[in-house]
Design a protein around this motif. Sequence first.
Motif, mmCIF file in Angstrom:
data_model
loop_
_atom_site.group_PDB
_atom_site.id
_atom_site.type_symbol
_atom_site.label_atom_id
_atom_site.label_comp_id
_atom_site.label_asym_id
_atom_site.label_seq_id
_atom_site.Cartn_x
_atom_site.Cartn_y
_atom_site.Cartn_z
ATOM 1 N N ARG A 233 0.916 -1.315 0.055
ATOM 2 C CA ARG A 233 -0.015 0.002 0.003
ATOM 3 C C ARG A 233 0.923 1.084 0.081
ATOM 4 N N PRO A 234 0.408 2.432 -0.728
ATOM 5 C CA PRO A 234 1.340 3.484 -0.538
ATOM 6 C C PRO A 234 0.992 4.218 0.761
ATOM 7 N N MET A 235 1.882 4.994 1.309
ATOM 8 C CA MET A 235 1.894 5.678 2.573
ATOM 9 C C MET A 235 0.468 6.532 2.483
ATOM 10 N N PRO A 236 -0.279 6.676 3.471
ATOM 11 C CA PRO A 236 -1.464 7.452 3.429
ATOM 12 C C PRO A 236 -1.159 9.099 3.658
ATOM 13 N N ASP A 237 -1.775 9.846 2.866
ATOM 14 C CA ASP A 237 -1.655 11.530 3.279
ATOM 15 C C ASP A 237 -1.886 11.678 4.680
ATOM 16 N N MET A 238 -1.201 12.497 5.081
ATOM 17 C CA MET A 238 -1.610 12.778 6.517
ATOM 18 C C MET A 238 -1.898 14.278 6.647
ATOM 19 N N PRO A 239 -2.519 14.878 7.398
ATOM 20 C CA PRO A 239 -2.976 16.330 7.702
ATOM 21 C C PRO A 239 -1.651 17.191 7.706
ATOM 22 N N LYS A 240 -1.774 18.274 7.106
ATOM 23 C CA LYS A 240 -0.725 19.482 7.032
ATOM 24 C C LYS A 240 -1.412 20.339 8.151
ATOM 25 N N ARG A 241 0.341 20.609 9.161
ATOM 26 C CA ARG A 241 0.345 21.271 10.324
ATOM 27 C C ARG A 241 0.343 22.815 9.909
#
Length: 516
Positions: free
Chosen positions: A330-338
Amino acid sequence: MDTVRDITIALLRSLGMTRIFGNPGSTELPMFRDFPADFEYILGLQEATVLAMADGYAQATRNAALVSLHSSAGVGHALGNLFTAYKNQAPLVVIAGQQARSILPFEPFLHADRPTEFPRPFVKWACEPARAADVPQAIARAYRIAMTPPFGPCFVSVPVDDWDRPGEPVAPRVLATRNPGDRTALDQLAGQLRAAKRPALVLGAGVARDQGWEAAVVLAEVQRASVYVAPFASRNVFPERHPLFGGFLKASRSDIVSQLAHHDLVVIVGGPLNLYHTETGGPHLPPGTSSWIIDDNPAVLSWAPSGNAILADSRMALTHLAGAGCDVRRPMPDMPKRSPPPRAMSDRLAMARIAALRPAGTIVVEEAPSSRSAMQELLPMLVPDSFYTTASGGLGYALPAAAGIALARRGERVIALLGDGSAMYSIQALFSAARAAVPLSVLVIVNRRYEALEQFGRHFGLSEVEGTDLSGLDFCAIARGHGVAARRAETPDELDAMLAWSFGEAGPTLVEIIVP
């Protein structure tokens, strides 16, 4: 024969319960006759403070703490934080004084009427022994029940004249309670994890109680699964700057559905996902998303509105699932930007500066509801067992709990992060912290009102919320009156200076942080 008191003291010593948290009353005094030198009485100036100090201490030591309360009035004062201890799953043995058996038929002054019913439903078990000789056995049973998952407080009412009567000894017993879970069900879940396209883990406080931090990290990395913290989780459960950390779930159906919308499988471990605070309709999960919940509390499994359930210790279940995984592509999931840290004086700036200046290994105990989102964004918890808060939502917990945690983890810096409204519920804990000389930094975010209620007023469409004005409180004066050094910060430069001062002191300090 040995007295009930002699046998009980020996029992408590064998269980490692040599600190007694209490506020003494007349019906408890005979328990402390010839108080042993290896025991310590931790004095709280009000019973709610006493209960929360013991709660924090029990969670930090992972052993039941002993609480000594007076009959009805004292137990009544403690009930708010007894409710919190029950929701925290904190193991406590609460012993309450009762009037002498010989005068109970005459409803004597300061007796407890139906004592075992009064603390319910916020105790796992309650007892007033039929005979004085049965008291040590009742206390031993209360300990075993408190330390059996789901952990929680137990209650024993002891008549004042029982302590000097002959008692019956209690034989030591081994207590092994960890539940590895049903292997067939765990293997079925492991198969679904391997087949999922976008799995998510939702972790609750049980992961911290069961010391499952490392196992959660391994499972998330093996599966490349996004990780969220369950609504109102009272402990930190995952490194909050990890590339797979997706943030904190909100406590409403619509928000949870929105936040988990792109996941096809959700695995909830160590607490409920569906702990709602505001009413919204609609589904509990996104359409097409399946779920499993793992917890050591059958009640949590029973009220989950959907999905499969496994009764198990969080760490053991996570470890099994990680071991049953495989290399995924699986690709790494996108995480929220700070967002960038703020510059103007605010609670957000306070959180950012606390994060920057706190000593390594600092423990945060929080009760600042209106600033919680700022804390979650800007004050990340990065190591296990470094965050505690109230699981019940009841106020008056964090300050005394921080003192109890500081007693349990001597030499480590503890930060009590409080709102000004919350601080006043158990402000007496400053006295106990000063007497114990623990390295406790009490940081009070002062916005001069119950800001959380102002926010809820807007949610309910109120143009004005009554009874929220807190102007006029002087926390520096209050702290000094309890023997705690205190300073005030009103500008960003003062904030840095006062935090550095507080974090460098050996004993307890208070910083009053004024925000708009």
